[in-house]
Scaffold this motif. Structure first.
Motif, mmCIF file in Angstrom:
data_model
loop_
_atom_site.group_PDB
_atom_site.id
_atom_site.type_symbol
_atom_site.label_atom_id
_atom_site.label_comp_id
_atom_site.label_asym_id
_atom_site.label_seq_id
_atom_site.Cartn_x
_atom_site.Cartn_y
_atom_site.Cartn_z
ATOM 1 N N UNK A 171 110.511 2.832 19.081
ATOM 2 C CA UNK A 171 110.669 1.967 20.511
ATOM 3 C C UNK A 171 111.040 2.905 21.742
ATOM 4 N N UNK A 172 112.091 3.523 21.480
ATOM 5 C CA UNK A 172 112.757 4.427 22.553
ATOM 6 C C UNK A 172 111.722 5.391 22.901
ATOM 7 N N UNK A 177 107.970 7.516 26.643
ATOM 8 C CA UNK A 177 106.550 8.062 26.883
ATOM 9 C C UNK A 177 105.844 7.175 28.181
ATOM 10 N N UNK A 178 105.993 6.069 28.167
ATOM 11 C CA UNK A 178 105.361 5.087 28.929
ATOM 12 C C UNK A 178 106.027 5.400 30.272
ATOM 13 N N UNK A 185 101.852 9.227 37.053
ATOM 14 C CA UNK A 185 100.743 8.470 37.984
ATOM 15 C C UNK A 185 101.200 8.014 39.260
ATOM 16 N N UNK A 186 102.355 7.934 39.492
ATOM 17 C CA UNK A 186 102.888 7.669 41.001
ATOM 18 C C UNK A 186 102.979 8.983 41.937
#
Length: 187
Positions: A171-172, A177-178, A185-186
């Motif tokens: 989960x971490x 990664x996200x 992307x920003x």
């Protein structure tokens, strides 16, 4: 009488298979009350793995090696958590099979990797033993192998803990990664 996870190590692969056959006879003779047993090989083909070569479920529950307790131990060892925590470090250095190393092992997973080194084949048995002499006679005296016994409750607890840690790590990693993708992307 408590259930044990019994790890057996031999100098020769053929001895592991002979022990597998002989332990089945001990179970038929009711000298041991086995639940599951597997012949396990520690392979290193770029990634350390344990492979189940033969398996039996004595209970009649028709477990396969993958959905058995033994399969869970092997799955965790070969999974990302096993690699992440370096449970194979000792075997990379050429883990000795001495008693001190086994005593110093801090988990069932380290114990298995210390007992069954790279390229070696051993047995893992889950059983109740009212008397450990028949198995000791067979493994140590007749076949020249080694035996380690771990409490099943302790092993099950470690599997539960390992699964929880593995899920948290997964989960971490996904979250990290996200966040990295969003950051790219920003920019």
């Amino acid at each position: 009488m408590s259930k044990k996870v019994i790890i057996m190590h031999f100098d020769l692969e053929s001895q592991a298979y002979q022990a597998f056959s002989e332990i089945k006879k001990l179970a038929v003779e009711r000298k041991i009350v086995g639940e599951q047993m597997a012949v396990v090989t520690h392979i290193e083909d770029g990634v350390h793995q344990f492979k189940i070569d033969d398996f039996i479920d004595f209970t009649g529950s028709n477990h396969t090696s993958k959905n058995s307790l033994i399969g869970m131990v092997i799955g965790i060892l070969g999974g990302p958590l096993g690699v992440l925590l370096g449970w194979f470090a000792g075997s990379l250095i050429g883990a000795s099979q001495d008693a001190k190393e086994i005593q110093d092992a801090t988990s069932v997973f380290e114990h298995v990797t210390a007992k069954i080194g790279v390229g070696e084949t051993g047995l893992i048995l889950i059983a109740n033993e009212e008397d450990n002499r028949p198995l000791n006679q067979l493994i140590m005296n007749e076949l020249g192998g080694e035996i380690s016994r771990l409490d099943l409750d302790d092993v099950e607890s470690e599997i539960t803990d390992a699964k929880k840690v593995e899920k948290e790590a997964k989960d971490s990693a996904k979250k990290s990664w996200k966040e990295k993708k969003e950051e790219k992307n920003t920019n």
